[in-house]
Design an enzyme around this catalytic site. Structure first.
Site, mmCIF file in Angstrom:
data_model
loop_
_atom_site.group_PDB
_atom_site.id
_atom_site.type_symbol
_atom_site.label_atom_id
_atom_site.label_comp_id
_atom_site.label_asym_id
_atom_site.label_seq_id
_atom_site.Cartn_x
_atom_site.Cartn_y
_atom_site.Cartn_z
ATOM 1 N N CYS A 275 0.818 -1.305 -0.085
ATOM 2 C CA CYS A 275 0.220 0.009 0.037
ATOM 3 C C CYS A 275 0.753 1.513 -0.119
ATOM 4 C CB CYS A 275 -1.020 0.049 1.236
ATOM 5 S SG CYS A 275 -0.433 -0.015 2.641
ATOM 6 N N HIS B 129 -2.560 1.332 7.020
ATOM 7 C CA HIS B 129 -2.988 1.228 5.517
ATOM 8 C C HIS B 129 -2.945 2.612 4.937
ATOM 9 C CE1 HIS B 129 -4.313 -0.678 1.809
ATOM 10 N NE2 HIS B 129 -5.449 -0.013 1.804
ATOM 11 N N HIS C 249 -5.629 1.874 -4.461
ATOM 12 C CA HIS C 249 -4.877 1.273 -3.252
ATOM 13 C C HIS C 249 -4.267 -0.037 -3.702
ATOM 14 C CE1 HIS C 249 -7.956 -0.836 -0.503
ATOM 15 N NE2 HIS C 249 -8.344 -0.819 -1.884
#
Length: 358
Positions: free
Chosen positions: A272, A320, A332
């Site tokens: 990520c 994240h 993402h």
């Protein structure tokens, strides 16, 4: 004698008849058909409630893996930094040793010069001179010599001190480097364990159950996104991307479909924060490598002020990150087993928003 032979022959005949009878019966007996193996009845499929629990378990495991990935990436960055500093310090130590050797040579040359002058100090040589002009010239030379000696000694002392400092710094950086390597190893072990556990959970499911699991994941994300939109979070959001932000968005969008691989920074796969950091690097704005460091170090802005290119940080541990691309959507790299994709910006718990080019 004949009677004994007759008895023996009778017994032999009886045994032979018995053997023939037994063999004939065995050959004549019907062979039973093979009994087919009893197949176990297929296990009943899990209920939706049971699959939901499995989904939550898998999500938790992957979130823990994400946090461990951040720790690994941070340790890796620190290790790279320490390695670079060690190389610089090693060169500084070599340079310092070379400089000290040169200064010692100069000091030796001065000592040899004094020896050639009879070993007398400059002051004594002046006192023995009868020529006033030579005396005055000598005074200047003495002053210059004294100043040069002082400067040489001071330079030598400073160089030696610098060398000691470089050596101490190198030792400290080596210890930091080893500490970073230990952190990397521990983080990698955690990541491997969490991902393995998640994959094992999913592997126990039947194909139909895995399909339903995906639907449950999509439903959970859609419900979270719907609730976020219903809250009015996007009511005042409408800012346009900066030039750098537009470049970062274009880069991130071009990676859609590439797989998530933890620790990866492209070009074939990303995690990520690897995706977001590389996107902003493409916009010539280097940012921290990990989502936690991005949250800690980049300027924070309110959700209603965000614009395409801004980074949305998720979960309480900032484990994240996704890039906002407009219209309530992010791009993402979700998790292992998934590809870079678009998702609702509110499909996960938002911690906050940061802007790399503020």
């Amino acid at each position: 004698m004949n009677r004994r032979h007759c008895a023996t022959a009778a017994i032999t005949l009886v045994c032979a008849l018995a053997l023939l009878t037994s063999t004939g019966q065995a050959a004549a007996a019907p062979v039973p058909d093979p009994v087919p193996p009893v197949s176990a009845a297929p296990a009943p499929l899990r209920t939706t409630a049971e699959l939901e629990k499995v989904r939550e378990q898998i999500e938790t495991l992957y979130r823990k893996a994400g946090a461990a990935t951040d720790a690994y990436n941070l340790a890796e960055e620190q290790t790279k930094k320490q390695s670079g500093e060690l190389v610089k310090l090693a060169q500084a130590i070599v340079d310092g040793q070379t400089q000290i050797a040169a200064l010692k040579d100069r000091a030796g040359a001065q000592a040899r010069e004094q020896y050639r002058n009879g070993g007398l100090p400059p002051g004594a040589q002046l006192a023995l001179s009868n020529d006033p002009k030579l005396f005055l010239d000598g005074i200047n030379k003495v002053r210059q010599s004294q100043q040069a000696s002082k400067s040489l000694l001071a330079e030598l002392k400073q160089t030696q001190q610098d060398l000691e400092t470089y050596t101490q710094d190198a030792s400290a950086n080596w210890e930091k480097l080893e500490t970073g390597r230990v952190k990397q190893a521990k983080a990698k072990k955690k990541i491997d364990a969490q991902i393995k556990a998640a994959k094992e959970l999913e592997s126990r499911l039947e194909e139909k159950e895995r399909e339903q699991l995906r639907r449950l994941e999509a439903d959970a994300a859609a419900q979270a996104q719907s609730a976020w939109l219903s809250s009015g979070a996007l009511k005042d959001v409408g800012g346009e991307a900066s030039a750098a932000g537009a470049t970062a968005v274009a880069f991130a969008m071009a990676q859609i479909g590439k797989p998530y691989v933890w620790g990866a920074e492209g070009p074939g796969s990303y995690d990520c924060s690897g995706l977001t950091s590389q996107a902003w690097l493409a916009a010539k704005r280097p940012i921290p490598r990990t989502s936690q460091e991005q949250w800690r170090l980049l300027p924070r802005i309110d959700v209603q002020d965000m614009r395409p290119g801004d980074l949305i940080i998720y979960h309480a541990d900032a484990s994240h990150v996704g890039m906002y691309v407009g219209d309530g959507t992010i791009v993402h790299a979700p998790r292992p087993g998934r590809d870079v994709t678009l998702a609702g910006a509110g499909s996960m718990k938002i911690l906050g928003v940061v802007r790399p080019d503020r």
